[in-house]
Design a protein around this motif. Structure first.
Motif: not given
Length: 201
Positions: A169-187
């Motif tokens: 199943f494909a899920y689209r992620l919400s880009q609501g929390d900038a800090d969490e998005t940045e941490r995911l990008r860093q990972f």
């Protein structure tokens, strides 16, 4: 009369060893950007970065890395351009975010750290490909934690997009929390460096 000492010999030795440690004196070369094109070019880039979204793009085989540029002020109040964490896209019939295929699936966790029925197979900064384990219907939305080994937990919110031919199943992620998005990008960037060291050398 004995003179009061401010530092013990051990403390002094420690400070001197820190001062002479070459690894501690290196700057983070991956995030700094020096522009040697003259004052006019520097001023133009600085003005653009201050008023608009400025990026640098790099093309590598079938991948495209887009680095955001940010203005930062140092301790001397001088303004510099700094590279941000890139977004990585892959070319194909359509350009899409680069997906990291995990060696072994990772269960998304609830707030207490207990595994959920959603197991991540692939991750990008915009979405997840998951398997639903157990006899439950895929949830329309979720708010869970992604905890890859060796990394701090990352809060994710997703919305169901579709079921794939493989039964995932494909899920689209919400880009609501900038800090969490940045941490995911860093990972994702760290994993991209491990998989493609020649790009990041």
């Amino acid at each position: 009369m004995q003179r009061d000492t401010l530092l013990t010999q051990d403390e002094l030795d420690f400070i001197q060893s820190m001062q002479h440690n070459p690894l501690l004196n290196l700057r983070d070369a991956s995030s700094s950007l020096t522009v040697n094109g003259g004052a006019q070019l520097r001023d133009l880039l600085t003005r653009l970065a201050a008023h608009d979204h400025l990026t640098i793009q790099a093309q590598f085989e079938n991948q495209q890395l887009t680095f955001p540029l940010h203005l930062v002020e140092d301790e001397f109040h001088a303004v510099h351009l700094r590279l941000g964490v890139p977004t990585i896209f892959e070319d194909g019939p359509m350009i899409r975010p680069w997906r990291l295929a995990l060696e072994t699936p990772i269960a998304l966790e609830n707030i207490r750290g207990n595994p959920s029925a959603l197991w991540v197979y692939e991750v990008s900064f915009k979405g997840l490909l998951v398997e639903i384990r157990g006899r439950i219907k895929p949830p329309k939305t979720f708010a869970l934690w992604f905890s890859p080994s060796g990394y701090e937990r990352i809060a994710l919110r997703g919305t169901l997009e579709r079921e794939t031919a493989r039964g995932l199943f494909a899920y689209r992620l919400s880009q609501g929390d900038a800090d969490e998005t940045e941490r995911l990008r860093q990972f994702i960037l760290h994993q991209h460096r491990l998989i493609h060291p020649e790009v990041h050398a």
